[in-house]
Design a protein around this motif. Structure first.
Motif, PDB file in Angstrom:
ATOM      1  N   ILE A 101      67.438  40.776  18.788  1.00 24.72           N
ATOM      2  CA  ILE A 101      67.878  41.662  19.070  1.00 24.72           C
ATOM      3  C   ILE A 101      69.440  42.668  19.420  1.00 24.72           C
ATOM      4  CG2 ILE A 101      68.118  42.111  21.525  1.00 24.72           C
ATOM      5  CD1 ILE A 101      65.456  40.400  22.282  1.00 24.72           C
ATOM      6  N   ALA A 153      56.199  41.039  20.411  1.00 20.14           N
ATOM      7  CA  ALA A 153      55.386  41.124  21.791  1.00 20.14           C
ATOM      8  C   ALA A 153      55.632  42.443  22.693  1.00 20.14           C
ATOM      9  CB  ALA A 153      56.939  40.519  22.661  1.00 20.14           C
ATOM     10  N   GLU A 154      54.272  42.171  23.487  1.00 21.74           N
ATOM     11  CA  GLU A 154      54.312  43.349  24.119  1.00 21.74           C
ATOM     12  C   GLU A 154      55.390  43.435  25.612  1.00 21.74           C
ATOM     13  OE1 GLU A 154      52.393  45.676  23.529  1.00 21.74           O
ATOM     14  OE2 GLU A 154      50.736  44.660  22.244  1.00 21.74           O
ATOM     15  N   PRO A 155      55.441  44.363  25.667  1.00 20.07           N
ATOM     16  CA  PRO A 155      56.207  44.230  27.143  1.00 20.07           C
ATOM     17  C   PRO A 155      56.080  43.452  28.066  1.00 20.07           C
ATOM     18  CG  PRO A 155      55.648  46.544  26.386  1.00 20.07           C
ATOM     19  CD  PRO A 155      54.864  46.060  25.836  1.00 20.07           C
ATOM     20  N   PHE A 198      64.720  42.603  27.904  1.00 22.05           N
ATOM     21  CA  PHE A 198      64.295  42.250  26.725  1.00 22.05           C
ATOM     22  C   PHE A 198      63.022  43.098  26.364  1.00 22.05           C
ATOM     23  CE2 PHE A 198      67.904  39.538  26.107  1.00 22.05           C
ATOM     24  CZ  PHE A 198      68.633  40.026  25.616  1.00 22.05           C
ATOM     25  N   CYS A 245      66.308  33.576  32.648  1.00 23.05           N
ATOM     26  CA  CYS A 245      67.033  33.237  31.970  1.00 23.05           C
ATOM     27  C   CYS A 245      67.980  32.482  32.899  1.00 23.05           C
ATOM     28  CB  CYS A 245      68.085  34.831  32.356  1.00 23.05           C
ATOM     29  SG  CYS A 245      68.877  35.170  30.810  1.00 23.05           S
ATOM     30  N   LYS A 265      61.715  45.701  23.617  1.00 21.47           N
ATOM     31  CA  LYS A 265      60.875  45.579  22.883  1.00 21.47           C
ATOM     32  C   LYS A 265      59.494  45.987  22.090  1.00 21.47           C
ATOM     33  CE  LYS A 265      61.374  39.992  22.910  1.00 21.47           C
ATOM     34  NZ  LYS A 265      61.239  39.095  23.338  1.00 21.47           N
ATOM     35  N   GLU A 315      58.550  31.315  24.379  1.00 22.27           N
ATOM     36  CA  GLU A 315      58.308  29.487  23.726  1.00 22.27           C
ATOM     37  C   GLU A 315      58.776  28.472  23.992  1.00 22.27           C
ATOM     38  OE1 GLU A 315      59.228  32.186  19.422  1.00 22.27           O
ATOM     39  OE2 GLU A 315      60.580  31.921  20.891  1.00 22.27           O
ATOM     40  N   THR A 358      59.464  24.710  12.714  1.00 26.84           N
ATOM     41  CA  THR A 358      58.547  25.340  13.775  1.00 26.84           C
ATOM     42  C   THR A 358      58.000  25.101  14.989  1.00 26.84           C
ATOM     43  OG1 THR A 358      56.259  25.911  13.130  1.00 26.84           O
ATOM     44  CG2 THR A 358      57.868  27.379  12.500  1.00 26.84           C
ATOM     45  N   PRO A 398      49.436  38.404  26.087  1.00 28.39           N
ATOM     46  CA  PRO A 398      50.969  39.131  26.167  1.00 28.39           C
ATOM     47  C   PRO A 398      52.001  39.965  27.363  1.00 28.39           C
ATOM     48  CG  PRO A 398      48.314  40.433  25.690  1.00 28.39           C
ATOM     49  CD  PRO A 398      48.470  38.626  26.427  1.00 28.39           C
ATOM     50  N   SER A 418      65.574  35.264  18.545  1.00 27.60           N
ATOM     51  CA  SER A 418      65.375  36.082  18.826  1.00 27.60           C
ATOM     52  C   SER A 418      66.862  37.302  19.472  1.00 27.60           C
ATOM     53  CB  SER A 418      64.727  36.172  20.338  1.00 27.60           C
ATOM     54  OG  SER A 418      63.519  35.172  19.668  1.00 27.60           O
ATOM     55  N   ASP A 472      65.350  38.886  31.601  1.00 31.64           N
ATOM     56  CA  ASP A 472      63.375  39.169  30.724  1.00 31.64           C
ATOM     57  C   ASP A 472      62.833  40.916  30.533  1.00 31.64           C
ATOM     58  OD1 ASP A 472      64.103  36.589  30.603  1.00 31.64           O
ATOM     59  OD2 ASP A 472      62.634  36.649  31.984  1.00 31.64           O
ATOM     60  N   ALA A 479      59.300  32.879  11.667  1.00 26.87           N
ATOM     61  CA  ALA A 479      59.480  32.044  12.377  1.00 26.87           C
ATOM     62  C   ALA A 479      59.556  33.423  13.416  1.00 26.87           C
ATOM     63  CB  ALA A 479      60.750  31.936  12.359  1.00 26.87           C
ATOM     64  N   ARG A 524      54.890  38.308  28.268  1.00 26.86           N
ATOM     65  CA  ARG A 524      55.607  37.942  26.958  1.00 26.86           C
ATOM     66  C   ARG A 524      56.937  37.487  27.725  1.00 26.86           C
ATOM     67  NH1 ARG A 524      56.394  35.106  23.372  1.00 26.86           N
ATOM     68  NH2 ARG A 524      57.972  36.030  21.763  1.00 26.86           N
ATOM     69  N   SER A 525      57.788  36.874  27.366  1.00 26.91           N
ATOM     70  CA  SER A 525      59.244  37.407  27.294  1.00 26.91           C
ATOM     71  C   SER A 525      60.140  36.287  26.086  1.00 26.91           C
ATOM     72  CB  SER A 525      59.576  36.401  29.329  1.00 26.91           C
ATOM     73  OG  SER A 525      59.906  35.022  28.601  1.00 26.91           O
ATOM     74  N   PHE A 526      61.365  36.663  26.482  1.00 26.49           N
ATOM     75  CA  PHE A 526      62.722  36.214  25.988  1.00 26.49           C
ATOM     76  C   PHE A 526      62.189  34.668  25.921  1.00 26.49           C
ATOM     77  CE2 PHE A 526      65.640  36.900  23.036  1.00 26.49           C
ATOM     78  CZ  PHE A 526      66.320  36.263  23.779  1.00 26.49           C
ATOM     79  N   PHE A 527      61.559  34.379  26.431  1.00 27.25           N
ATOM     80  CA  PHE A 527      61.983  32.418  26.964  1.00 27.25           C
ATOM     81  C   PHE A 527      60.279  32.025  26.902  1.00 27.25           C
ATOM     82  CE2 PHE A 527      65.881  32.461  27.280  1.00 27.25           C
ATOM     83  CZ  PHE A 527      66.651  33.219  28.406  1.00 27.25           C
ATOM     84  N   PRO A 548      56.432  36.517  15.726  1.00 25.91           N
ATOM     85  CA  PRO A 548      56.025  36.340  17.141  1.00 25.91           C
ATOM     86  C   PRO A 548      56.897  37.271  17.967  1.00 25.91           C
ATOM     87  CG  PRO A 548      55.646  34.514  16.051  1.00 25.91           C
ATOM     88  CD  PRO A 548      56.386  35.592  15.081  1.00 25.91           C
ATOM     89  N   ALA A 549      58.166  37.213  18.125  1.00 25.91           N
ATOM     90  CA  ALA A 549      59.009  37.879  19.057  1.00 25.91           C
ATOM     91  C   ALA A 549      59.097  38.751  19.252  1.00 25.91           C
ATOM     92  CB  ALA A 549      60.575  37.069  18.888  1.00 25.91           C
TER      93      ALA A 549
END
Lengths: 445, 184
Positions: free
Chosen positions: B52, B103-105, B116, A332, B120, A281, A224, A273, B48, B113, B96, A276-279, B99-100
Motif C-alpha cells: 500500500i 479486498a473490497e472496501p 486502507f 489498528c 484499496k 488475516e 502461508t 467482503p 500489505s 482501517d 500471498a 475486509r480490513s488490513f488486519f 488476497p489483500a
C-alpha cells in the motif's frame, strides 16, 4: 443465564491466587482444565508449575453452599531449558494440561510446554509402614547386635499426602512450539501439535512418535499458514481436527492413510467482503477448537467471534456469536499494543447447550445456544463476596453511554481472560484472569 | 484519489510498517525464541503495508524522479550470499499478497482501517500488476541505512547490473520479509 426469564444465575464461589496488583510473571495462569468427573481442577502457569484443586465432599448441613475447591497438589512440571544447538531458551510455561480418564486409584495428566510433554501420576498416600526390623523410626540403621527378635512391619494411618511423580517424558519430537495436546478416546494414544506438524504418541512409549500431519513447505518462504490447535474426536478414535491461522479447520481420518496431509473434510467460511480490513488475516486466525461432548459439533474461536460447526456441513458454521464486535474498529490500536495476537480459548458446558469464552477487562461471555441468549459477566475482586450474584455487564460501543455501561475506551486491555473451563456435569466454571482463578457456580435454587 | 488521502494512506502505511518491523526485531529477544505463527502474521501485515505504501507513492508522484538502474524488484535481495534465493521470493509473494489487494472496501471505520479499505477499492486496477516497472522503489526514510561501514581507504563500488543489491534501506524491509520465515 442471568437475565430476564433466565434460568441460570452465576454467583461468586471462590478466588485463588495473590491479591497484589503487582503480578509476578511466573504466576500468570496459562491453562485451566477440569478432569473427567470435575472433582479435580488443574491450572498451569508461566513458571512451569501445576496446581491441582480438589472439590471437597459436599457439606450436607448447608446445602446452599456447593462444595469448595481446595489445593490438592502443587508441583513443578517443567523447568526452563536451553537448546544449545539453536542458542534458544525453552520456556517452562505450561501451554496445555489434559487429564487422562481415571483407571485406578491414581490420577494421570499430561502437561506440556513448548517442546516437551510429560505424563504425571498424582497419587495419595494415607498409610505408612512402621516397625521395621533393621531401621529405627527415623531411618537410621540399627546396630544388628541389638536385634533379638523378628517382627512384621504394620501399616498405620497417616495424614494424607499427595504425591506427583513424572512417569513419562515425551521429548525431542517437535521442532516448532507445541500448541495442543489431546488424548484419544482409546485411552492409549494422544496427539501433540506444533506450528507445522502433528505427532501421534502411545502413552507407554516415549522414544518414538508417528508424524501424522506435516504442513511444512519445501521452501519455508512459501509458508502461508500454520497449525494453531488440534483435538481428537471424543468418541471416534480415528478422527481428529486441526485449525489453521487462515481460519480453516481440517478433519482427518487416520484410517485413510498414515500421513494425514490430505484432509477428509475442510471447514471454511467464505470471508464477508464488507468486513475486509488490513488486519483480516490476523483476526481470522483460529485460536482454539473444541469438539462438543456429543461429538456432533465443534466450536472455533477467532479474535472476534465464536463459531459452531456441524461436522456434516463444511461450507459454513451453523452458529456464529460475536464476542466483542466493538473491537473491530479498534484493530489498528490492538495491533500496536499486541492484543490482536491474544489467543482466547473457548469451552462447552456439560450438555453442549451453552458455550463460554473470555474477553478483555476481565469480562467473559456465555452464549446459550438453545435460548439464543448471551451474557457478559466480570471476574473481579469487587464482586467477590460469598455467593454474590454476578450482574450482567454491557459495553457501550458508541453514542450515548447508559448508566452502568462501560465505554470501549475505558476497557482495560491488560486484564484479559484467555482461559476458561466448565465442569463436565455441573454448572461450575473456572475463569482465569491474569494471575487469579475465579470459581463461579450457578445459584442453587 | 486526492493527494491528501494518498498522503494519509502513505503515512499510515509507514507507521504500520515501522510498528511491524519494531515488533519483529523485538520478538528476536523474546524468551522461547521466534514464534512462527506471530512472525507469519507480522510478515503478512508488513507485506500489505509495504504494498500500500508503494502503491500510494506511485499514484502520488507519478512523475517523481526515480533513479532507475536495472535493479530487481524490491522483494529481491538481502545482500551477498543470498543470490540463490532470488527466484523463489517473487512468485509466492504475489499470490500471498493478492488476497489483500482484491479486498473490497470496508464501511467507514475509525483509525487506519478505513483509509486502507477505501483506497484499496480505488486503486485495485492499478495494483493488479505489482511488479515494479523497473523503477527502484525509493527507500522509506524512516528505515536505517544498511550499508556496510567502509574501512579507511576503501571505496564504494557501484553495484553491477543485474545484481541483487538494492538501495539502502530497502534491503531492510526486504530482509525482514523474506528472511523471517526461513530463519526457522
Amino acid at each position: 443465564m442471568a437475565g430476564p426469564g433466565g434460568d441460570m444465575q452465576w454467583c461468586f464461589s471462590q478466588v485463588k491466587g495473590a491479591i497484589d496488583d503487582d503480578v509476578a510473571e511466573a504466576d500468570i495462569i496459562s491453562t485451566v482444565e477440569f478432569n473427567h468427573t470435575g472433582e479435580l481442577l488443574a491450572t498451569g502457569d508461566k513458571g512451569g508449575r501445576v496446581v491441582i484443586f480438589q472439590q471437597e465432599i459436599e457439606n450436607k448441613s448447608q446445602p446452599q453452599f456447593r462444595s469448595e475447591y481446595n489445593v490438592y497438589s502443587t508441583f513443578q512440571s517443567h523447568e526452563p531449558e536451553f537448546d544449545y544447538l539453536k542458542s534458544l531458551e525453552i520456556e517452562e510455561k505450561i501451554n496445555k494440561i489434559r487429564w487422562l480418564p481415571q483407571k485406578n486409584a491414581a490420577q494421570f495428566l499430561l502437561s506440556t510446554n513448548d517442546k516437551t510433554i510429560k505424563l504425571w501420576k498424582i497419587s495419595e498416600r494415607d498409610k505408612r509402614p512402621e516397625g521395621y526390623n533393621l531401621k529405627e523410626e527415623d531411618g537410621r540403621y540399627k546396630d544388628p547386635n541389638t536385634i533379638t527378635s523378628l517382627r512384621v512391619p504394620v501399616l498405620i494411618p497417616m495424614d494424607l499426602m499427595v504425591e506427583a511423580s513424572p512417569r513419562r517424558v515425551f521429548a525431542n519430537a517437535h521442532t516448532y512450539h507445541i500448541n495442543s495436546i489431546s488424548v484419544n478416546s482409546d485411552n492409549e494414544t494422544y496427539l501433540s501439535a506444533d506450528d507445522l506438524r502433528i505427532n501421534l504418541w502411545h502413552l507407554e512409549i516415549t522414544d518414538r512418535s508417528f508424524n501424522i500431519v506435516d504442513i511444512k513447505p519445501a521452501n519455508m518462504e512459501e509458508l502461508t499458514e500454520v497449525i494453531t490447535a488440534a483435538e481428537f474426536h471424543p468418541h471416534q478414535c480415528n478422527t481428529f481436527v486441526y485449525s489453521s491461522s487462515k481460519g480453516t479447520i481440517r478433519l482427518c481420518d487416520m484410517r485413510a492413510s498414515a500421513l494425514c496431509d490430505k484432509h477428509s473434510k475442510l471447514f471454511e467460511e467464505p470471508e464477508d467482503p464488507s468486513n475486509r480490513s488490513f488486519f483480516s488475516e490476523i483476526i481470522s486466525s483460529i485460536s482454539d477448537v473444541k469438539f462438543s461432548h456429543n461429538g456432533r459439533y465443534m466450536m472455533t474461536r477467532d479474535y472476534l467471534s465464536v463459531k459452531i460447526w456441524d461436522l456434516n456441513m463444511e461450507n459454513r458454521p451453523v452458529e456464529t456469536y460475536q464476542v466483542h464486535e466493538y473491537l473491530r474498529s479498534k484493530l489498528c490500536s490492538l495491533y500496536e499494543n499486541d492484543c490482536i495476537f491474544d489467543k482466547f480459548e473457548c469451552c462447552w458446558n456439560g450438555n453442549d447447550s451453552v458455550v463460554m469464552t473470555g474477553s478483555y477487562n476481565n469480562f467473559f461471555r456465555m452464549f446459550d445456544r438453545g435460548h439464543r441468549r448471551d451474557v457478559t459477566l466480570e471476574a473481579s475482586r469487587e464482586n467477590s463476596k460469598p455467593m454474590q450474584v454476578l450482574k450482567p455487564r454491557k459495553v457501550c460501543a458508541g453514542g450515548k453511554r447508559k448508566k452502568d455501561e462501560i465505554s470501549v475506551d475505558s476497557l482495560d486491555f491488560n486484564k484479559k481472560i484467555l482461559h476458561t473451563a466448565w465442569h463436565p456435569q455441573d454448572n461450575i466454571i473456572a475463569v482465569a484472569t491474569t494471575n487469579n482463578l475465579y470459581i463461579f457456580q450457578d445459584k442453587v435454587n | 484519489m486526492s493527494a491528501t488521502t494518498a498522503m494519509e494512506v502513505n503515512a499510515e502505511a509507514r507507521r504500520i510498517l515501522a510498528v511491524s518491523i519494531s515488533k519483529l526485531y523485538a520478538s528476536r529477544t523474546q524468551r522461547g525464541g521466534l514464534r512462527l505463527h506471530r512472525s507469519l502474521l507480522l510478515s503478512m501485515v508488513m507485506r500489505s503495508a509495504r504494498d500500500i505504501y508503494h502503491s500510494s507513492r506511485e499514484s502520488e508522484a507519478p512523475s517523481g524522479p526515480q533513479p532507475a538502474p536495472a535493479e530487481e524488484p524490491m522483494e529481491v535481495g538481502s545482500g551477498p550470499g543470498e543470490q540463490a534465493e532470488l527466484p523463489a521470493p517473487q512468485p509466492e509473494l504475489e499470490p500471498a499478497v493478492s488476497p489483500a489487494e482484491t479486498a473490497e472496501p470496508g464501511s467507514a471505520e475509525e483509525g487506519c482501517d478505513g483509509e486502507f479499505a477505501e483506497d484499496k477499492e480505488n486503486r485495485s486496477p492499478a495494483r493488479q500488476s505489482r511488479k515494479r516497472r523497473g523503477k527502484a522503489s525509493a527507500a522509506p526514510d524512516f528505515l536505517p541505512s544498511k550499508r556496510a561501514r567502509l574501512e579507511p581507504g576503501e571505496e564504494r563500488y557501484a553495484a553491477p547490473l543485474g545484481s541483487c543489491r538494492v538501495g539502502a534501506g530497502e534491503s531492510l524491509t526486504a530482509l525482514s520479509l523474506n528472511r523471517v520465515i526461513p530463519a526457522f
